[in-house]
Design a protein around this motif. Structure first.
Motif, mmCIF file in Angstrom:
data_model
loop_
_atom_site.group_PDB
_atom_site.id
_atom_site.type_symbol
_atom_site.label_atom_id
_atom_site.label_comp_id
_atom_site.label_asym_id
_atom_site.label_seq_id
_atom_site.Cartn_x
_atom_site.Cartn_y
_atom_site.Cartn_z
ATOM 1 N N SER A 240 0.833 -1.023 0.104
ATOM 2 C CA SER A 240 0.043 0.126 -0.005
ATOM 3 C C SER A 240 0.760 1.069 -0.022
ATOM 4 C CB SER A 240 -0.921 -0.257 1.268
ATOM 5 O OG SER A 240 -0.181 0.641 2.316
ATOM 6 N N ASN A 241 0.326 2.339 -0.352
ATOM 7 C CA ASN A 241 0.948 3.764 -0.610
ATOM 8 C C ASN A 241 1.426 4.155 0.749
ATOM 9 O OD1 ASN A 241 -0.150 3.611 -3.107
ATOM 10 N ND2 ASN A 241 -1.506 5.588 -2.610
ATOM 11 N N ASP A 242 1.025 3.831 1.889
ATOM 12 C CA ASP A 242 1.333 4.255 3.128
ATOM 13 C C ASP A 242 2.523 3.531 3.820
ATOM 14 O OD1 ASP A 242 -0.320 6.683 3.747
ATOM 15 O OD2 ASP A 242 -1.886 5.614 4.430
ATOM 16 N N ASP A 243 2.288 2.069 3.351
ATOM 17 C CA ASP A 243 3.605 1.227 3.971
ATOM 18 C C ASP A 243 4.648 1.547 3.156
ATOM 19 O OD1 ASP A 243 1.651 -0.038 5.518
ATOM 20 O OD2 ASP A 243 1.414 -1.918 4.524
ATOM 21 N N LEU A 244 4.647 1.881 1.620
ATOM 22 C CA LEU A 244 5.654 2.209 1.054
ATOM 23 C C LEU A 244 6.375 3.425 1.534
ATOM 24 C CD1 LEU A 244 4.515 1.144 -2.611
ATOM 25 C CD2 LEU A 244 6.451 0.301 -1.337
ATOM 26 N N ARG A 245 5.550 4.441 1.823
ATOM 27 C CA ARG A 245 5.999 5.782 2.224
ATOM 28 C C ARG A 245 6.799 5.458 3.711
ATOM 29 N NH1 ARG A 245 2.424 9.528 0.311
ATOM 30 N NH2 ARG A 245 0.859 8.230 1.440
ATOM 31 N N GLN A 246 6.329 4.760 4.410
ATOM 32 C CA GLN A 246 7.079 4.589 5.847
ATOM 33 C C GLN A 246 8.379 3.879 5.504
ATOM 34 O OE1 GLN A 246 5.540 5.161 9.083
ATOM 35 N NE2 GLN A 246 7.827 5.174 9.355
ATOM 36 N N LYS A 247 8.415 2.877 4.572
ATOM 37 C CA LYS A 247 9.632 2.151 4.290
ATOM 38 C C LYS A 247 10.638 3.061 3.653
ATOM 39 C CE LYS A 247 10.523 -2.064 1.863
ATOM 40 N NZ LYS A 247 10.087 -2.940 0.798
ATOM 41 N N PHE A 248 10.018 4.059 2.951
ATOM 42 C CA PHE A 248 11.107 5.066 2.536
ATOM 43 C C PHE A 248 11.539 5.986 3.478
ATOM 44 C CE2 PHE A 248 11.705 9.141 0.453
ATOM 45 C CZ PHE A 248 12.701 9.208 -0.368
ATOM 46 N N VAL A 249 10.741 6.450 4.280
ATOM 47 C CA VAL A 249 11.190 7.399 5.410
ATOM 48 C C VAL A 249 12.168 6.836 6.236
ATOM 49 C CG1 VAL A 249 10.622 8.826 7.544
ATOM 50 C CG2 VAL A 249 9.131 8.969 5.366
ATOM 51 N N ASP A 250 11.788 5.686 6.673
ATOM 52 C CA ASP A 250 12.632 4.807 7.518
ATOM 53 C C ASP A 250 14.137 4.730 6.610
ATOM 54 O OD1 ASP A 250 10.550 4.530 9.031
ATOM 55 O OD2 ASP A 250 10.232 2.539 8.938
ATOM 56 N N ALA A 251 14.264 4.256 5.661
ATOM 57 C CA ALA A 251 15.538 4.168 4.931
ATOM 58 C C ALA A 251 16.298 5.266 4.762
ATOM 59 C CB ALA A 251 15.130 3.387 3.562
ATOM 60 N N THR A 252 15.664 6.313 4.721
ATOM 61 C CA THR A 252 16.181 7.655 4.205
ATOM 62 C C THR A 252 17.022 8.558 5.326
ATOM 63 O OG1 THR A 252 14.673 8.025 2.446
ATOM 64 C CG2 THR A 252 15.850 9.789 3.118
ATOM 65 N N VAL A 253 16.324 8.197 6.689
ATOM 66 C CA VAL A 253 16.551 8.894 7.868
ATOM 67 C C VAL A 253 18.408 8.944 8.025
ATOM 68 C CG1 VAL A 253 16.522 9.430 10.310
ATOM 69 C CG2 VAL A 253 14.603 9.198 8.906
ATOM 70 N N LYS A 254 18.613 7.634 8.029
ATOM 71 C CA LYS A 254 20.310 7.006 8.228
ATOM 72 C C LYS A 254 20.955 7.891 7.207
ATOM 73 C CE LYS A 254 23.672 4.567 9.640
ATOM 74 N NZ LYS A 254 24.172 5.055 11.128
ATOM 75 N N GLN A 255 20.546 7.720 5.671
ATOM 76 C CA GLN A 255 21.200 8.511 4.686
ATOM 77 C C GLN A 255 21.554 9.760 4.984
ATOM 78 O OE1 GLN A 255 18.890 7.092 1.478
ATOM 79 N NE2 GLN A 255 19.276 4.926 1.765
ATOM 80 N N ALA A 256 20.330 10.460 5.504
ATOM 81 C CA ALA A 256 20.337 11.904 5.775
ATOM 82 C C ALA A 256 21.680 12.192 6.772
ATOM 83 C CB ALA A 256 19.156 12.423 6.043
ATOM 84 N N GLU A 257 21.732 11.225 7.572
ATOM 85 C CA GLU A 257 22.700 11.606 8.649
ATOM 86 C C GLU A 257 23.957 11.219 8.117
ATOM 87 O OE1 GLU A 257 20.392 9.543 12.309
ATOM 88 O OE2 GLU A 257 22.374 8.771 12.110
ATOM 89 N N VAL A 258 24.341 10.499 7.484
ATOM 90 C CA VAL A 258 25.581 10.172 6.802
ATOM 91 C C VAL A 258 26.120 11.465 5.809
ATOM 92 C CG1 VAL A 258 26.885 8.676 5.282
ATOM 93 C CG2 VAL A 258 25.236 7.694 6.808
ATOM 94 N N LEU A 259 25.166 11.825 5.231
ATOM 95 C CA LEU A 259 25.239 12.773 4.304
ATOM 96 C C LEU A 259 25.591 14.373 5.167
ATOM 97 C CD1 LEU A 259 25.124 13.485 1.478
ATOM 98 C CD2 LEU A 259 22.958 13.786 1.380
ATOM 99 N N GLY A 260 24.890 14.469 6.482
ATOM 100 C CA GLY A 260 25.199 15.476 7.098
ATOM 101 C C GLY A 260 24.241 16.514 6.880
ATOM 102 N N ILE A 261 22.883 16.381 6.499
ATOM 103 C CA ILE A 261 21.975 17.374 6.184
ATOM 104 C C ILE A 261 20.783 16.922 7.211
ATOM 105 C CG2 ILE A 261 22.363 17.996 4.040
ATOM 106 C CD1 ILE A 261 19.573 15.841 4.381
ATOM 107 N N THR A 262 19.791 17.907 7.236
ATOM 108 C CA THR A 262 18.468 17.853 8.092
ATOM 109 C C THR A 262 17.328 17.694 7.111
ATOM 110 O OG1 THR A 262 19.554 19.470 9.449
ATOM 111 C CG2 THR A 262 17.440 18.874 10.255
ATOM 112 N N LEU A 263 16.548 16.680 7.507
ATOM 113 C CA LEU A 263 15.402 16.676 6.861
ATOM 114 C C LEU A 263 14.423 17.561 7.211
ATOM 115 C CD1 LEU A 263 15.185 12.551 6.342
ATOM 116 C CD2 LEU A 263 15.814 14.427 4.690
#
Lengths: 334, 95
Positions: A240-263
């Motif tokens: 479902s749309n919401d499940d995919l969105r959640q999966k994306f958010v969960d995966a992206t947070v760490k990547q943002a940290e490594v990059l050094g930016i703030t979502l």
């Protein structure tokens, strides 16, 4: 790239095609095949609504790829190095290729590519809302790869198992290529983050502008998504749309940290109980307004596609005429 | 808008010598030469192939999906056509 839970309702002008004759025996056979996780192929009988849903979804997806070439194409001549230019050219070429795989898949359902394309050019067909945002700086190119293609991958992986064979095979091919798109984007941003304060600021600014549109790409909330249930039943949609969105958010947070930016979401925080990140409310008014033609670049995007189509008309006609003459000449010689 | 569509071609790619050409999709092109060129750009951007066939889609003759039972079911009960049908003594069963 880029389905966005792409089965946005298309009120005026569904693409046409042969009408399927409804038949109870065939229907039972079709249902059994779907329930067993089997594939439906081009010439197999299918319910009219299944066929129409696929034509709409696959063509919207194809249009998204083709329109998606524009925001990135905008930066090809201004890429900061030969290496980045070669990468961007390859990526934009891939988007064109993805559009073509998908039009080919849609055509197996009895509609022609030109007919589908006309629906895009005269505004009847939808495409992903994400391409109606402008690419203002070079950092946008990196962020599109990282977030927009990242969201697209989440959306598209389940489509590789879609019940319609030609669509599923096109998606397998596309998904193999998407990973390059996302990684080159992240790599570009990593490099900018090692640069000057201005470059880092540029990255943060691009993330601020693209974050919310990216998570809108998963489409409306499940409770507001009018096609989702039947699409799930038919194996066209698997998650479902919401499940995919959640999966994306969960995966992206760490990547943002490594990059050094703030979502750009003050409500974004880990929820221990749910085992997921919570995030803030999405501005659906902006989403629908963009889907329905009132985004920042809708008019420009379609104008650019129309211009290319119209100015290329004489080439298409001349090539056909050349082929006709060649064939006639060969016939005489033979 | 008047439509002058380029014909449809089915594309088959041999991924490496020793393997069959395999169907991978279709392209539109006015003639065979351009069909090959377009197929190369669309389907082999990452060394997916060493050889391409293009065939006009209208020239392909396909079996009728409705004839699937009479065409293919008869093979179902001919299990003696498979090597596994025959149980041989253990000493020679690798035959």
């Amino acid at each position: 790239m880029y389905t966005q839970a792409l089965d946005i309702p298309q009120p005026k002008g569904e693409p046409k095609g042969p009408r399927v004759v409804e038949n109870a025996d065939y229907q039972a056979e079709f249902d059994a095949k779907i329930d067993a996780g089997g594939f439906i192929e081009a010439k197999d009988w299918m319910p009219e609504a299944y066929r129409k849903t696929l034509v709409r979804q696959i063509s919207q997806h194809a249009h998204s790829e083709i329109v998606g070439m524009l925001p990135e194409g905008n930066w090809i001549t201004r890429a900061p190095s030969l290496k980045r230019k070669a990468i961007l050219l390859a990526k934009v070429q891939d988007e064109g290729g993805h559009g073509l795989y998908l039009y080919a898949a849609a055509e197996t359902l009895g509609v022609s590519r030109d007919e589908l394309y006309e629906a895009l050019l005269d505004g009847r067909a939808k495409y992903s809302s994400i391409f109606n945002y402008p690419t203002l700086t070079w950092a946008d190119i990196g962020v599109i790869g990282w977030l927009v293609d990242g969201a697209a991958i989440m959306n598209q992986i389940p489509l590789c198992k879609c019940s319609y064979g030609p669509y599923s095979r096109a998606m397998v091919r596309i998904c193999k290529e998407e990973s390059f798109h996302q990684r080159q984007g992240y790599d570009l941003l990593l490099q900018m983050m090692k640069g000057t304060p201005e470059q880092r600021e540029m990255v943060q600014d691009a993330v601020n502008r693209w974050w919310w549109p990216s998570i809108m790409m998963f489409g409306p909330h499940d409770k507001d998504s009018q096609h989702s249930e039947t699409s799930m039943r038919w194996g066209i949609k698997r998650i479902s749309n919401d499940d995919l969105r959640q999966k994306f958010v969960d995966a992206t947070v760490k990547q943002a940290e490594v990059l050094g930016i703030t979502l750009p979401d003050p409500d974004l925080k880990w929820n221990e109980a749910r085992g997921h990140y919570d995030f803030g409310a999405i501005d659906w008014e902006e989403f629908w307004s963009t889907v329905n033609g009132h985004g920042q670049c809708n008019v420009d995007r379609i104008a650019a596609r129309r211009k290319a189509w119209e100015e290329g008309a004489w080439v298409r006609e001349a090539a056909l005429e050349h082929a006709r003459k060649q064939a006639a000449r060969e016939k005489v010689a033979a | 808008m008047e439509r002058k569509e380029w014909p449809l071609w089915e594309v088959f790619v041999r991924s490496k010598n020793g393997l069959d050409h395999k169907h991978c999709g279709s392209v539109h092109a006015p003639d065979a030469r351009l069909a090959l060129q377009v197929a190369r750009d669309v389907y082999t951007r990452r060394q997916e192939g060493v050889s391409i066939w293009v065939v006009r889609a209208s020239d392909i003759v396909a079996s009728d999906p409705d004839a699937k039972p009479e065409l293919f079911d008869p093979a179902e009960d001919k299990i003696y056509r498979h090597p596994t049908f025959y149980t041989l003594p253990d000493e020679v069963n690798h035959m």
